[in-house]
Motif scaffolding. Sequence first.
Motif, short mmCIF file in Angstrom:
data_model
loop_
_atom_site.label_atom_id
_atom_site.label_comp_id
_atom_site.label_asym_id
_atom_site.label_seq_id
_atom_site.Cartn_x
_atom_site.Cartn_y
_atom_site.Cartn_z
N ILE A 84 90.74 21.45 78.23
CA ILE A 84 90.53 22.87 77.99
C ILE A 84 89.33 23.05 77.06
CG2 ILE A 84 91.49 25.00 77.04
CD1 ILE A 84 92.74 24.15 79.69
N ILE A 85 88.38 23.87 77.51
CA ILE A 85 87.18 24.20 76.75
C ILE A 85 87.22 25.70 76.46
CG2 ILE A 85 84.66 24.33 76.83
CD1 ILE A 85 85.70 21.51 76.58
N ILE A 86 86.80 26.10 75.28
CA ILE A 86 86.83 27.53 74.92
C ILE A 86 85.42 28.05 74.72
CG2 ILE A 86 87.66 29.24 73.28
CD1 ILE A 86 89.94 27.33 72.56
N LEU A 87 85.02 28.98 75.58
CA LEU A 87 83.81 29.77 75.34
C LEU A 87 84.20 30.94 74.46
CD1 LEU A 87 81.94 30.11 78.76
CD2 LEU A 87 81.47 28.50 76.92
N THR A 88 83.30 31.41 73.64
CA THR A 88 83.60 32.56 72.80
C THR A 88 82.36 33.44 72.65
OG1 THR A 88 84.46 33.28 70.65
CG2 THR A 88 83.04 31.32 70.67
N THR A 89 82.61 34.73 72.46
CA THR A 89 81.51 35.65 72.18
C THR A 89 81.33 35.85 70.67
OG1 THR A 89 83.02 37.52 72.48
CG2 THR A 89 81.74 36.83 74.39
N ASN A 90 82.10 35.09 69.89
CA ASN A 90 81.95 35.08 68.44
C ASN A 90 80.92 34.01 68.08
OD1 ASN A 90 82.14 34.81 65.68
ND2 ASN A 90 84.37 34.75 65.61
N VAL A 91 79.71 34.43 67.75
CA VAL A 91 78.60 33.49 67.58
C VAL A 91 78.65 32.74 66.26
CG1 VAL A 91 77.06 34.73 69.14
CG2 VAL A 91 77.11 35.33 66.70
N SER A 92 79.68 32.95 65.45
CA SER A 92 79.78 32.22 64.19
C SER A 92 80.21 30.77 64.40
CB SER A 92 80.76 32.92 63.25
OG SER A 92 82.09 32.89 63.79
N HIS A 93 80.71 30.46 65.60
CA HIS A 93 81.16 29.09 65.87
C HIS A 93 79.96 28.19 66.17
CE1 HIS A 93 85.55 29.71 65.90
NE2 HIS A 93 85.24 30.94 66.28
N ASP A 94 80.17 26.88 66.00
CA ASP A 94 79.06 25.93 66.13
C ASP A 94 79.22 24.96 67.28
OD1 ASP A 94 81.08 24.28 65.24
OD2 ASP A 94 80.02 23.58 63.46
N GLY A 95 80.29 25.09 68.09
CA GLY A 95 80.51 24.19 69.21
C GLY A 95 81.58 23.15 68.96
N SER A 96 82.00 22.97 67.72
CA SER A 96 82.98 21.94 67.41
C SER A 96 84.36 22.30 67.94
CB SER A 96 83.04 21.68 65.90
OG SER A 96 83.31 22.89 65.21
N GLU A 97 84.73 23.58 67.85
CA GLU A 97 86.02 24.04 68.36
C GLU A 97 85.83 25.02 69.53
OE1 GLU A 97 88.29 25.73 65.22
OE2 GLU A 97 88.44 23.85 64.08
N LYS A 98 84.88 25.88 69.41
CA LYS A 98 84.58 26.88 70.43
C LYS A 98 83.08 26.93 70.66
CE LYS A 98 88.50 29.69 68.82
NZ LYS A 98 88.93 31.01 68.29
N ILE A 99 82.69 27.27 71.88
CA ILE A 99 81.28 27.25 72.26
C ILE A 99 80.80 28.70 72.41
CG2 ILE A 99 79.59 26.43 73.93
CD1 ILE A 99 81.81 24.37 74.75
N PRO A 100 79.97 29.18 71.52
CA PRO A 100 79.53 30.58 71.61
C PRO A 100 78.46 30.78 72.69
CG PRO A 100 78.55 29.51 69.70
CD PRO A 100 79.50 28.51 70.31
N VAL A 101 78.43 32.01 73.25
CA VAL A 101 77.43 32.40 74.24
C VAL A 101 76.67 33.60 73.72
CG1 VAL A 101 78.72 31.48 76.21
CG2 VAL A 101 79.13 33.84 75.47
N ASN A 102 75.53 33.87 74.34
CA ASN A 102 74.63 34.91 73.81
C ASN A 102 74.95 36.31 74.32
OD1 ASN A 102 73.82 34.59 76.45
ND2 ASN A 102 71.63 34.46 76.00
N TYR A 103 76.00 36.48 75.15
CA TYR A 103 76.36 37.81 75.67
C TYR A 103 77.69 38.20 75.03
CZ TYR A 103 78.14 41.24 79.07
OH TYR A 103 78.68 42.36 79.66
N ASP A 104 77.64 39.21 74.16
CA ASP A 104 78.81 39.50 73.32
C ASP A 104 79.93 40.25 74.03
OD1 ASP A 104 77.73 42.02 73.55
OD2 ASP A 104 77.34 42.30 71.41
#
Length: 471
Positions: A84-104
């Motif tokens: 399970i991989i988690i994309l997020t629109t919360n850009v405060s994450h760094d990829g270690s737990e969740k992977i942020p994207v540029n579309y909020d």
Amino acid sequence: MNNTRIVATIGPATNNEASLVALKNAGMNVVRLNGSHNSLDWHAEVIALVHKTLPQTPILIDIPGRKIRTTQLSVEPSFLAGDIIILTTNVSHDGSEKIPVNYDQLHLDLSPGQTVLADDGTLRFTITEITGRDIHMRAETPGQLKSKKGINVPYVKLNTQLVTERDHIMIKFAQDNHVDFIGLSFVESKEHVEAIRDIIKPLNFPRIVSKIENQGGINNMVDIIRASDAIMIDRGDLSMETELDSIALKQKEIILAARRYAKPVIVATELLHSMIENNFPTKAEICDISNAVLDGCAAVMLSGETAIGKHPVEAVSLMNRVVDRSEQYKRDTEKASTERSAVPVAIGDAIEVICKESSITKIIAITRSGFAAKTLSTRNLAQPIFAVSDDAMAAKSFNFFPGVKGIFYPEKFPRDSLDHVIHILKYLKDEEYISENDLILVTAVGYPNSGNRMNMIQTHAVSDLVQTLKW
């Protein structure tokens, strides 16, 4: 100098004076920069270098626009199929737990069960749940999701802004640095192009290259073409946003439509992809370039091959040679098409026209050797071809030809009459190869001692033959 332009992307492998000169000498006509990578300061330095080194070479910069990407990650996670991989629109994450994207707003546009593709389709995920700003996805393929990689959701219309703040920044940057063209991503309407042109005004540059790369762009292709200065077929995203198995057909369709409105088309993505690592391409890549040229594209483009590849100059040089050969072939065939044809070729042309312009349902080729069957099979006709021979082995061999059914007729064809034609048609009716519902085209060779082949054409409604000849 070839008519078809070669666009080469400049990146870490080629952002120096020596490489630019070598690429130009190898055949590069247009410099491309990818605005999704590197900083604006980096791009400004490269643009200044191009202006100094190759002052007459146009520059195209792709602006990120509505392209959804992962952000710059401190941790680029690896995973196995089933994880399970988690994309997020919360850009405060760094990829270690969740992977942020540029579309909020991405979490608002998606639903469980939908497919998400990443990194040019090499990574595939299925959405399992959405909680707040987090998009939980099951990995269908193993891999690693890296920084600034594209995210695609096939057939899902995302409610991104038509024009972003980033667009304003990039357009001003392009104008301040005297860039000639901007590549506009994920264009889905003429309104999108017009909105960008309003920002460009009152200046008359940069010109707009609209990238058709999803189903919305395909649906509104003609309007987009008419509103744009040029078109780019981005086959990477287009193959993920639509069906992969029809990508070549879409490419032909876009080129044909753009040529109708005199708009140049750039064919892009993976034309020499193997040369990022290898100094020699695949045969399929060579065929791909040739077919794009033969279809009438205005330019072919190299991306990673010249931006980060190990053999950038060799890739441009090879592409230049393939383009040259393809253009020469195109000129030769066009010249040959204006020359008078032999009678059998002209007969083939006539049969093709009749079959395309009328309601012919079946073609009957009466042919001892198979010349007619072979000739007609190359025409890609919609109607089935029944090739009849008085030679059993020849008739069997006809089944090798595309669209042809070989039929053995047990009586010898005469050379001094055409009486056998009507007997063959009755035989085909009796054997149920043709029926009273058919409108058939018959071709044969009459009095063949002169060497002419396929010198006769007839059309018949089989129902008329049945009534007239009392079958």
